[in-house]
Structure formats: structure tokens, C-alpha cells
Design a protein around this motif. Structure first.
Motif, PDB file in Angstrom:
ATOM      1  N   CYS A  80      11.710  -5.053   0.558  1.00 20.76           N
ATOM      2  CA  CYS A  80      11.007  -4.980   1.791  1.00 20.76           C
ATOM      3  C   CYS A  80      10.594  -6.077   2.554  1.00 20.76           C
ATOM      4  N   CYS A 148       5.365  -4.035   2.415  1.00 21.34           N
ATOM      5  CA  CYS A 148       5.596  -3.087   1.314  1.00 21.34           C
ATOM      6  C   CYS A 148       4.219  -2.436   0.832  1.00 21.34           C
ATOM      7  N   CYS A 221      10.172   1.490   3.679  1.00 19.43           N
ATOM      8  CA  CYS A 221      10.619   2.726   3.897  1.00 19.43           C
ATOM      9  C   CYS A 221      10.677   3.169   5.105  1.00 19.43           C
TER      10      CYS A 221
END
Ligand code: FES
Length: 619
Positions: A80, A148, A221
């Protein structure tokens, strides 16, 4: 020129030679001259500091500039943060162009899938690392690169406690992948495909090819999980560029421009009033952040993080609690159509104008007098931003009149089983009837018990049961794992059951959905916890409308169970108990520190001694 004259030929003071003038005290509190290491002789400390930094090739002129620290959280275990090296280069460009000296330094980096037992277990360690390195090193302002899930909260907690000017820089979301023409992205789709695989609807070959596509680029994400939620919350706090700071993709050129601008902003902040986070952030900033959290259908984890961040702030701690989050929710519609509450991805949100579109839409609900990193108030910042709506905007960011969900995407429940509160993302429920539901508890004492029995054909459960998982709280399973998404028992999954009421003292990934109650406080490991004595067959009543979660068991029976549990915990303890609540007094190292000091979910799972209030020492 006498021996004390450190003027240059043109009469201006020569800052370089004055550093060695023993008759003049070192008074500067900025740049290289700030926070000198203690050797008992300040001039020698500065002399030595210069000796060593010159080993890196710096000149006296460069060392006279204000120093902008850049926190480097690159790690090969943290995809990430894969773009951190490029971001650092861009920040440096911005700092140099504005007359500062950029110096990057590392702190620990925490990724969800590479942190055992959990990343949450390490969040406070990262916040301590961040706070202490900002305080210890000669930096005038700091760009904190995080992305992250736990990294941004850890940096905000540490940055507020260190209280030097800080500018967060988010690594940015990944872009979606594609499976048979359908867009997919970590990690809502990770979970939905895995559930289909468990139910037998996806075969081995397909699940292996899905695995290749769920995270097609570096970055966080790509849905409204915890990382994206915290990015949006950080923007709502007034700490990021509204157009691109929270939403531009990790692999985009826009992200690099955000980084360059962060470098410029860090230098500009040195001349700004209220640049320190304890001045810049006010109660209104946090109320705005909570409004945004509700409007984006943000991660339940963000509730824990926000409480920890708020409780670091000496002027705001104690003025906002879980009930504030619920109250704001009642007035705030869910507007952003992103997974898991909706259908889209962070790149879509960015293309719709990102946080700028959202903040303009939410304007009537926001505190416009809150300060921002620009020196303007939020109202002034919005007034000076382009007024035209992006053409695509309303497909992703709904209007206040036509929301995705009318209000309260996140709700806080109270009752005998959770006197200090429990949290639910009501908007992510797949079966809204379960929001008003009562059913028989099917209890798992801990994760191992659940793993052993959940798919047993003999499990005493039906679609109306309430699945209960204990011992995944902050102390019970150190790090409070994201195990609150209790899987649907296989025998019910195969009958087509896709959602059940599930409750636990743990957390859930922000990318997950279902009718799930989390963060029950106090946790079951606490020997006084009512949740700790729920038994299979007890009736549990969930009444979201009235914000109630009740164990429908006689009060005397509850007291009897608690007394019995305490007695057996103490007697087992003397012969070598494994009750974490009792045993934590003897655990060594960071784990011991964590288990003894972590507070409960409603307070943010921070260490008590790190909060603004500090430790409470009994005399
Ligand atoms: Fe890093 Fe999801 S695993 S943001």
C-alpha cells in the motif's frame, strides 16, 4: 574584527561562524539548531551535529534553511506504500522550491496482511515512533507519508501529541482490476469471492485467477475501507487538498503533484498562525470529520481511530464521545456510492471531484469556521474553490435530497451487554430486517472455537440465530482482530442465507459488509463484562431504531454468572491460568505493555499513558 565579531564583510551576521561563538548562547529554536542532543555543552552539540551531517555532503548554507522532515514509511512488506520513494522525491522538489531543506527519515510501517497478530496491535507502537522521532529530531515541520489502514491514524495520533506542524500525505488508492469483464478491487471483492468459494459457487481455478486481479496496482484498498475512510477523514479535518489529497490514485501523476504541493505547504505552514495541530485542529474540525465519516459510510474502524486521535488532543479530549458519532449520524445522510455500502471504487470518487464535491454537498452540515492547512477557514477554502460540479459527480456523490441511505450509516448501540457502547455499520447490512431482530445466541468462546465448529453440520443454529464471538477484544485477542465478520455457517450458506445478525467485541475490515455489531465495550475478557457471560440459547435483542442491544436474561442470573466466572478465573490463575485479563500483569515486552495499557474500544484502544490526560497513577 574582534574575536567575537561574526559579521560578514557586508555587515550582516554570519550565522555559520556564530554557531561557534562561545560568548553567544545558541538561541535559535528552528532548523538544525533546534532540539540539540545533550552533551552539557550546547555549542559542542551543534558542532558535533554539523560534523556528522556534513558527512552526507550538506553545506552550511543548506543547513541554515528551515528543515522539513519527511516520514518515510516505505517497506517491501507494505504494498500500500509502494509509491513512497516517488512521493518523497516529489515532496523534496516542493520543499526545495519553497526555500526549505527536506530531510527524510524512517518510522515503522504497518500493513494489514503482514502484521501478526494484527496491525491494530502495532498502531500505538507506530504512533509512539512517529511522536518521538518528530520530537527528537531537528525538524521545523513534517510531511507524514501514510496510507494503509493503521498508518494514517498512528501518524495523526503521534503528530498531534508531538505538536509540531505536520502535513499528512496519503499514498492513494489502487485502481480496480477486472475479472471476466467485471471490475474488482481489494478488499470488498476479496471477501465476496471468498464467501462464494466457501459456499461452492466459485471453483478452485476461478478463485486462483481472481487472486491475481484483486490488487492490480500498488496503493491502498480501492473501496471505502479503513484506509480510504481515514484519507477522507483527514481531508475533512482540514489537513489535505480537497480535490485530490484523499482520492487521487497511488499510480497517478496527480498523486505526485499532491506530494510536491505537500512539500510547499509544509514550508508555508512555518509562517502561518495556528500551524501546530493542537491549534489548527479544533472541536469543529473533528465534528466535520465525523459528518464526513457518516456521509461516506466509512469504516467502523475509523470510529476507534477517531476516538484515539481525539483523545490525544488536550483541548478536544472529553468533549466528543461515541454518542456524538451517533447524534451526528442522525442528521447526516449517506451520500457516497462506494463499496461496501454502494457499488463503486475510489477512482470513481476521484473522477467525481473527490472530497471537494462531497464537502460542497455537505456544506450546510459542516462547521465552516474550522481551520485548514491553508490558513483559510473551511468556508473560505470552499468559497475559493471552483464552483462548477464535475459532470460525473452526482453518480457517485448523491445530493442531500437524494441520498443513498437517509441517515445513520454508522450507529452506536447501548444496553446491558455493551454499557460503554457497540458500533454497527447499518448501511452495510444486507438484510435490513435484522436491524430490528431478536434471536437465540449461538456462542463461540473464541476464534479457535469458532473455526472448529462453525461449519459443523451439528451446530445448533438457524437463519434467525444471533452468532456471538467472544474474546476478540483489545486484550482478549491482543490487537482486536478484524474477525467480527463471522462467516455464515456452511450449512446455512448452502441454503442461500447470506446475512445474519452477528456480534463480537472485535473489529471488522472496513471493506466488509453484513449486519454486524462490533467493538462491544467492555470486552468479554474483562471479568466484569456482561458480554463475557452470554451463553448459547440466551435471547439477544437488537433494536437499532432505539439504539439498544440487550441480553434478555434476568439480572440476578447475569450477576451469578459473573461472580462464578471471576471465582474460577482467580482459582485457575493461581495454578497457571490463561485468562488474559489476569495474566497480563506478568507478560513481558511490547505485548505486556500493550495488554496492560490498552484502553477499551470506545476510548480508541490507545495506551492510557499516551492520551492527553496521561497515565493515572494511584498513590
Ligand atoms: Fe493496506 Fe487495505 S491492506 S489499505
Amino acid at each position: 574584527m574582534d574575536s567575537h565579531d561574526t559579521s560578514k564583510a557586508d555587515g550582516s551576521p554570519d550565522v555559520h561562524s556564530s554557531d561557534y561563538d562561545l560568548s553567544r548562547p545558541i538561541t535559535s529554536t528552528s532548523g538544525l539548531r533546534s532540539g540539540l542532543t545533550s552533551y552539557g555543552d550546547a555549542h559542542f552539540s551543534l558542532f558535533l551535529r554539523k560534523v556528522f551531517i556534513k558527512a552526507l555532503g550538506y553545506s552550511d548554507s543548506a543547513l541554515s534553511l528551515p528543515i522539513i522532515g519527511i516520514i518515510n514509511t516505505y517497506s517491501s512488506f507494505n504494498p500500500c506504500h509502494s509509491n513512497v520513494p516517488q512521493l518523497i522525491e516529489s515532496v523534496k522538489r516542493g520543499v526545495l522550491a519553497s526555500g526549505g531543506l527536506p530531510v527524510d527519515f524512517p518510522t515503522i510501517s504497518v500493513h494489514e496482511s503482514f502484521s501478526s497478530p494484527t496491525s491494530m496491535y502495532l498502531r500505538n507502537l507506530m504512533s509512539m515512533d512517529t511522536e518521538e522521532m518528530i520530537k527528537a529530531q531537528p525538524v521545523d515541520a513534517v510531511v507524514m507519508i501514510g496510507g494503509c489502514d493503521k498508518t494514517v491514524p498512528a501518524q495523526l495520533m503521534g503528530g498531534i501529541s508531538a505538536n509540531k506542524p505536520v502535513i499528512p500525505l496519503i499514498t492513494g488508492p489502487m485502481i480496480p482490476g477486472s475479472v471476466e469483464g467485471v471490475r474488482v478491487g481489494a478488499c470488498t471483492d476479496c471477501r465476496s469471492y471468498w464467501a462464494k468459494y466457501r459456499a461452492g459457487d466459485v471453483d478452485l481455478e476461478d478463485i486462483m485467477s481472481v487472486n491475481e486481479e484483486l490488487a492490480p496496482t500498488g496503493g491502498t484498498c480501492g473501496v471505502m475501507g479503513t484506509a480510504s475512510t481515514m484519507a477522507c477523514v483527514t481531508a475533512a479535518l482540514g489537513l489535505l487538498d480537497l480535490r485530490a489529497g484523499a482520492t487521487s490514485a497511488a499510480v497517478s501523476s496527480a498523486r505526485l503533484r499532491v506530494a510536491e504541493q505537500a512539500g510547499r505547504n509544509a514550508v508555508a505552514m512555518l509562517k502561518m498562525e495556528h500551524s501546530r495541530p493542537q491549534d489548527l485542529l479544533t472541536r469543529e474540525s473533528f465534528l466535520n470529520a465525523i459528518t464526513v465519516l457518516q456521509a461516506i459510510g466509512g469504516s467502523t474502524n475509523a470510529v476507534v481511530h477517531l476516538m484515539a486521535i481525539i483523545n490525544r488532543h488536550p483541548k478536544v479530549a472529553g468533549t466528543i464521545d461515541l454518542s456524538t458519532i451517533d447524534e451526528i449520524g442522525k442528521k447526516t445522510p449517506l451520500l457516497v456510492d462506494l463499496k461496501p455500502s454502494g457499488d463503486n471504487y475510489m477512482t470513481d470518487f476521484h473522477n467525481a471531484g473527490g472530497m471537494l464535491t462531497l464537502m460542497k454537498t455537505l456544506r450546510p452540515l459542516l462547521h465552516l469556521n474550522a481551520r485548514t492547512y491553508t490558513g483559510q477557514t473551511l468556508g473560505e477554502l470552499l468559497d475559493s474553490s471552483p464552483s462548477k460540479l464535475f459532470p460525473y459527480a452526482r453518480q457517485i456523490v448523491r445530493s442531500l435530497e437524494g441520498p443513498l441511505y437517509p441517515n445513520s450509516s454508522l450507529v452506536v448501540l447501548y444496553g446491558n451487554v455493551c454499557p460503554n457502547g457497540a458500533v454497527m455499520k447499518a448501511s452495510a447490512s444486507k438484510n435490513r430486517k435484522l436491524l430490528q431482530h431478536s434471536g437465540r445466541a449461538c456462542v463461540f468462546e473464541n476464534s479457535a472455537d469458532m473455526a472448529r465448529r462453525i461449519d459443523s453440520p451439528d451446530l445448533d443454529v438457524d437463519a434467525d440465530s444471533v452468532l456471538v464471538l467472544k474474546s476478540i477484544g483489545p486484550v482478549g485477542n491482543p490487537g482486536m482482530p478484524e474477525a467480527g465478520l463471522i462467516p455464515i455457517p456452511q450449512k446455512l450458506g448452502r441454503q442461500g442465507v447470506t446475512d445474519m445478525l452477528r456480534i463480537s467485541d472485535g473489529r471488522m475490515s472496513g471493506t466488509a459488509g453484513g449486519t454486524i455489531i462490533l467493538h462491544i465495550a467492555p470486552e468479554s475478557a474483562d471479568l466484569d463484562s456482561v458480554f463475557g457471560v452470554v451463553e448459547t440459547g440466551d435471547r439477544i435483542v437488537c433494536d437499532v431504531e432505539n439504539r439498544k442491544l440487550l441480553l434478555d436474561v434476568d439480572e440476578h442470573e447475569i450477576s451469578r454468572r459473573i461472580a462464578e466466572r471471576k471465582k474460577s478465573a482467580q482459582s485457575v490463575s493461581s495454578s497457571g491460568s490463561r485468562e488474559p485479563w489476569v495474566e497480563r500483569a506478568h507478560v513481558r515486552g511490547y505485548r505486556g505493555l500493550y495488554e496492560r495499557e490498552v484502553n477499551q474500544a470506545h476510548l480508541g484502544c490507545d495506551f492510557g499513558f499516551l492520551t492527553a490526560q496521561g497515565p493515572t497513577i494511584s498513590q
